[in-house]
Design a protein around this motif. Sequence first.
Motif, PDB file in Angstrom:
ATOM      1  N   PHE A  96       0.847  -1.201   0.000  1.00 47.81           N
ATOM      2  CA  PHE A  96       0.000   0.000   0.000  1.00 47.81           C
ATOM      3  C   PHE A  96       0.882   1.250   0.000  1.00 47.81           C
ATOM      4  CE2 PHE A  96      -3.114  -3.002   1.905  1.00 47.81           C
ATOM      5  CZ  PHE A  96      -4.173  -2.773   1.033  1.00 47.81           C
ATOM      6  N   ARG A  97       0.290   2.345  -0.492  1.00 51.38           N
ATOM      7  CA  ARG A  97       1.002   3.626  -0.512  1.00 51.38           C
ATOM      8  C   ARG A  97       0.357   4.587   0.473  1.00 51.38           C
ATOM      9  NH1 ARG A  97       0.863   6.235  -6.113  1.00 51.38           N
ATOM     10  NH2 ARG A  97      -1.131   5.184  -6.314  1.00 51.38           N
ATOM     11  N   GLY A  98       1.191   5.400   1.111  1.00 50.88           N
ATOM     12  CA  GLY A  98       0.679   6.469   1.969  1.00 50.88           C
ATOM     13  C   GLY A  98      -0.273   5.942   3.034  1.00 50.88           C
ATOM     14  N   GLN A  99      -1.470   6.543   3.063  1.00 53.33           N
ATOM     15  CA  GLN A  99      -2.458   6.199   4.082  1.00 53.33           C
ATOM     16  C   GLN A  99      -3.410   5.088   3.642  1.00 53.33           C
ATOM     17  OE1 GLN A  99      -3.906  10.407   4.574  1.00 53.33           O
ATOM     18  NE2 GLN A  99      -3.526  10.026   6.731  1.00 53.33           N
ATOM     19  N   GLN A 100      -3.180   4.498   2.473  1.00 55.72           N
ATOM     20  CA  GLN A 100      -4.102   3.487   1.956  1.00 55.72           C
ATOM     21  C   GLN A 100      -4.353   2.358   2.958  1.00 55.72           C
ATOM     22  OE1 GLN A 100      -2.218   2.332  -1.752  1.00 55.72           O
ATOM     23  NE2 GLN A 100      -3.819   3.314  -2.961  1.00 55.72           N
ATOM     24  N   ALA A 101      -3.296   1.807   3.521  1.00 56.09           N
ATOM     25  CA  ALA A 101      -3.452   0.663   4.428  1.00 56.09           C
ATOM     26  C   ALA A 101      -4.324   1.021   5.623  1.00 56.09           C
ATOM     27  CB  ALA A 101      -2.079   0.174   4.894  1.00 56.09           C
ATOM     28  N   GLU A 102      -4.094   2.206   6.178  1.00 57.80           N
ATOM     29  CA  GLU A 102      -4.848   2.658   7.347  1.00 57.80           C
ATOM     30  C   GLU A 102      -6.325   2.853   6.999  1.00 57.80           C
ATOM     31  OE1 GLU A 102      -4.007   5.956  10.884  1.00 57.80           O
ATOM     32  OE2 GLU A 102      -2.909   6.052   8.986  1.00 57.80           O
ATOM     33  N   ILE A 103      -6.580   3.439   5.831  1.00 57.87           N
ATOM     34  CA  ILE A 103      -7.965   3.678   5.394  1.00 57.87           C
ATOM     35  C   ILE A 103      -8.681   2.354   5.151  1.00 57.87           C
ATOM     36  CG2 ILE A 103      -9.401   4.663   3.557  1.00 57.87           C
ATOM     37  CD1 ILE A 103      -7.054   6.699   3.100  1.00 57.87           C
ATOM     38  N   VAL A 104      -8.020   1.459   4.442  1.00 62.48           N
ATOM     39  CA  VAL A 104      -8.610   0.155   4.109  1.00 62.48           C
ATOM     40  C   VAL A 104      -8.953  -0.624   5.377  1.00 62.48           C
ATOM     41  CG1 VAL A 104      -8.049  -2.124   3.164  1.00 62.48           C
ATOM     42  CG2 VAL A 104      -7.608  -0.064   1.800  1.00 62.48           C
ATOM     43  N   GLU A 105      -8.059  -0.615   6.335  1.00 66.54           N
ATOM     44  CA  GLU A 105      -8.308  -1.344   7.579  1.00 66.54           C
ATOM     45  C   GLU A 105      -9.462  -0.715   8.358  1.00 66.54           C
ATOM     46  OE1 GLU A 105      -5.901  -3.089  11.485  1.00 66.54           O
ATOM     47  OE2 GLU A 105      -4.887  -1.763  10.062  1.00 66.54           O
ATOM     48  N   HIS A 106      -9.492   0.627   8.406  1.00 69.87           N
ATOM     49  CA  HIS A 106     -10.544   1.338   9.139  1.00 69.87           C
ATOM     50  C   HIS A 106     -11.918   1.047   8.544  1.00 69.87           C
ATOM     51  CE1 HIS A 106     -12.538   4.506  11.395  1.00 69.87           C
ATOM     52  NE2 HIS A 106     -12.992   5.027  10.261  1.00 69.87           N
ATOM     53  N   VAL A 107     -12.041   1.180   7.227  1.00 70.02           N
ATOM     54  CA  VAL A 107     -13.338   0.942   6.567  1.00 70.02           C
ATOM     55  C   VAL A 107     -13.666  -0.548   6.581  1.00 70.02           C
ATOM     56  CG1 VAL A 107     -14.648   1.197   4.423  1.00 70.02           C
ATOM     57  CG2 VAL A 107     -13.069   3.005   5.138  1.00 70.02           C
ATOM     58  N   GLY A 108     -12.649  -1.370   6.389  1.00 67.59           N
ATOM     59  CA  GLY A 108     -12.863  -2.824   6.418  1.00 67.59           C
ATOM     60  C   GLY A 108     -13.427  -3.293   7.746  1.00 67.59           C
ATOM     61  N   ASN A 109     -13.075  -2.581   8.812  1.00 68.42           N
ATOM     62  CA  ASN A 109     -13.584  -2.912  10.149  1.00 68.42           C
ATOM     63  C   ASN A 109     -14.902  -2.223  10.473  1.00 68.42           C
ATOM     64  OD1 ASN A 109     -11.756  -4.808  11.427  1.00 68.42           O
ATOM     65  ND2 ASN A 109     -10.202  -3.188  11.315  1.00 68.42           N
ATOM     66  N   GLY A 110     -15.491  -1.538   9.466  1.00 64.65           N
ATOM     67  CA  GLY A 110     -16.821  -0.963   9.651  1.00 64.65           C
ATOM     68  C   GLY A 110     -16.848   0.511   9.984  1.00 64.65           C
ATOM     69  N   GLY A 111     -15.707   1.209   9.898  1.00 64.12           N
ATOM     70  CA  GLY A 111     -15.662   2.627  10.231  1.00 64.12           C
ATOM     71  C   GLY A 111     -16.009   3.517   9.047  1.00 64.12           C
ATOM     72  N   ASP A 112     -16.597   4.683   9.340  1.00 63.11           N
ATOM     73  CA  ASP A 112     -16.853   5.692   8.306  1.00 63.11           C
ATOM     74  C   ASP A 112     -15.584   6.512   8.072  1.00 63.11           C
ATOM     75  OD1 ASP A 112     -19.485   4.893   8.147  1.00 63.11           O
ATOM     76  OD2 ASP A 112     -20.222   6.440   9.533  1.00 63.11           O
ATOM     77  N   ALA A 113     -15.435   7.050   6.844  1.00 62.10           N
ATOM     78  CA  ALA A 113     -14.216   7.797   6.536  1.00 62.10           C
ATOM     79  C   ALA A 113     -14.483   8.886   5.510  1.00 62.10           C
ATOM     80  CB  ALA A 113     -13.125   6.855   6.023  1.00 62.10           C
ATOM     81  N   LEU A 114     -13.741   9.985   5.653  1.00 62.07           N
ATOM     82  CA  LEU A 114     -13.664  11.014   4.624  1.00 62.07           C
ATOM     83  C   LEU A 114     -12.215  11.021   4.149  1.00 62.07           C
ATOM     84  CD1 LEU A 114     -14.520  13.463   2.938  1.00 62.07           C
ATOM     85  CD2 LEU A 114     -14.141  14.900   4.953  1.00 62.07           C
ATOM     86  N   VAL A 115     -12.020  10.772   2.856  1.00 59.75           N
ATOM     87  CA  VAL A 115     -10.677  10.623   2.308  1.00 59.75           C
ATOM     88  C   VAL A 115     -10.393  11.727   1.296  1.00 59.75           C
ATOM     89  CG1 VAL A 115      -9.150   9.137   0.951  1.00 59.75           C
ATOM     90  CG2 VAL A 115     -10.683   8.132   2.660  1.00 59.75           C
ATOM     91  N   LEU A 116      -9.381  12.524   1.568  1.00 64.28           N
ATOM     92  CA  LEU A 116      -8.893  13.521   0.615  1.00 64.28           C
ATOM     93  C   LEU A 116      -7.531  13.052   0.125  1.00 64.28           C
ATOM     94  CD1 LEU A 116     -10.906  15.185   2.543  1.00 64.28           C
ATOM     95  CD2 LEU A 116      -9.751  17.175   1.615  1.00 64.28           C
ATOM     96  N   MET A 117      -7.470  12.728  -1.149  1.00 61.72           N
ATOM     97  CA  MET A 117      -6.258  12.162  -1.719  1.00 61.72           C
ATOM     98  C   MET A 117      -6.124  12.683  -3.141  1.00 61.72           C
ATOM     99  SD  MET A 117      -5.376   8.085  -1.924  1.00 61.72           S
ATOM    100  CE  MET A 117      -5.426   7.852  -0.150  1.00 61.72           C
TER     101      MET A 117
END
Length: 606
Positions: free
Chosen positions: A21-42
């Motif tokens: 993964f690049r940058g914050q991708q891994a963190e975002i994927v894990e957060h959403v994969g675990n059921g969390g909401d997210a706002l992503v600016l990339m």
Amino acid sequence: MNDIADRSLHLLQTVFGYPAFRGQQAEIVEHVGNGGDALVLMPTGGGKSLCYQIPALVRDGVGVVISPLIALMQDQVDALEEVGVRAAFLNSTQTFEETSRIERLVRTGQLDLVYVAPERLMTQRCFDLFQDSKIALFAIDEAHCVSQWGHDFRPEYIKLSVLHEYFPDVPRIALTATADQQTRAEIVHRLALDNARQFVSSFDRPNIRYQIVEKANGRKQLIDFITAEHQGDSGIVYCLSRKKVEETAEFLVEHGIKALPYHAGMEHAKRANNQARFLREDNIVMVATIAFGMGIDKPDVRFVCHLDLPKSIEGYYQETGRAGRDGMPASAWMAYGLQDVVLQRRMIDESDADENFKRVLSMKLDAMLGLCETLSCRRMRLLEYFGQPATPCGNCDTCLIPPVSFDGTVQVQKLLSAIYRVDQRFAAGHVVDVLRGVESERVQTWHHDKLSVFGIGADISEQEWRSILRQVIALGLVTVDHEQYSSLKLTDAARPVLKGEHKVRLRQYQKPVKHKRTSASAARDYQETALSSGEQAIFDKLRWWRVETAREHNVPAYTIFHDATLREIAKIQPNSLGELRGISGVGEKKLVSYGDQILAIVAEMS
């Protein structure tokens, strides 16, 4: 590998063919994969799609992607199917039978991802479908469309807050490449993402070289730029009006450049065909209004040009970000003049918007003008607008050829005095004639040749005065009154300058110069990507094979493989499927589909 992080990395490597993964991708994927909401600016090209595609594959159910890009849904689905992901879309282009078939696949859990437009999502039939189905997540792409302060406002996006009400246990991820603090706050409010985790990546696109030039003859300057720096490259040229789009496309074709027009006034079939050609063919320049470009995934766009001033930095950033998605060097070039400033001010003044909205638009335009007129690094100015501190980049025109600044107080005082002496009733051309002592019929009719300011600026050229006036307008010392024939008027800020209480530094006018760089493509400047003659031959053969394969599959060539992947293959020259598997962009499905053909080409050319 039972946890979300391990499963996600495994999918990234085996399905999409990327090692990490690049940058914050891994963190975002894990957060959403675990059921969390997210706002992503990339930023564009930063890998936003993987941030919802992989969680959709990890979680139970189908991932629903809400996108305004009906014209591009087919390409997005084709790209996913190429890597073995079960994807489909629901939109108005489908027959009743096809729609029913896709709905059955959603209900029975036989899809990984389904794309829908917000208008379709809001129908009762679609709501019933998703309430009857197992939904993995909702991804709201191009989320800036929800903001009335943004550059691509879509009223139907405002209704998407209902997802939170009707599907409270389904994670939502909103994604965009451009949002200042105000737009970001509105996205959170409109989509009820108050408890969502925000992921803000760097807005920097270091591979893009920003250049803004004084507009003299815009189309001639555009031709000089393309032929000197990007001959034979794919690019986008943005114009403000439909007429200018048509005329500029014709002009480029007349000068031997393969160009196509695109604007909302064209017949739908022709517009769609031109877009398809741009995506599927190499070396096409698309001349377009801002109706074109959102969601364009073409990775090898080498330049984006503006022949008219964008309304805001968000719009400019979004549009220029379509260049160099593959990470290779690309150019963002703009020709900008006084008339651009006057026209944009007039559009704001004459709009039907309320005064508060006009004030916001004016502030955004002021920021855009500040970027154009800056004496410092353009990238710093751009990033600071989005709240990101930066240092000089060394890769924009103001860094490469630092502009000369000077104390322009006396010249500005002369200009302001001339505007005042003609009773603030005349437009730029007349004021400049008075300053330069031009005895035109109009000047003599109004007896302005008798004024004390007549000829006090005769030592300065018309182009230089127009440059000074443009900067003075950008500084807020002068406004243009469109209700009185574009007459120039002094603001309250002009008073201390006239009284000598405030100094004004200006950017020195530079005559437009013809580009001297002769490289066919800026991408060839990167030494680390240079190929030997043997490697280049393999790369060229692979690109030819890719074109033929894409034509057979009726998909854009980059859907098969990106240039970066083919370049790496040409460098490594794998002689087994195991060696090919380790190359970025080669997932298991593509390995099975194309591995033997690629190895045969490499063996033949080695």
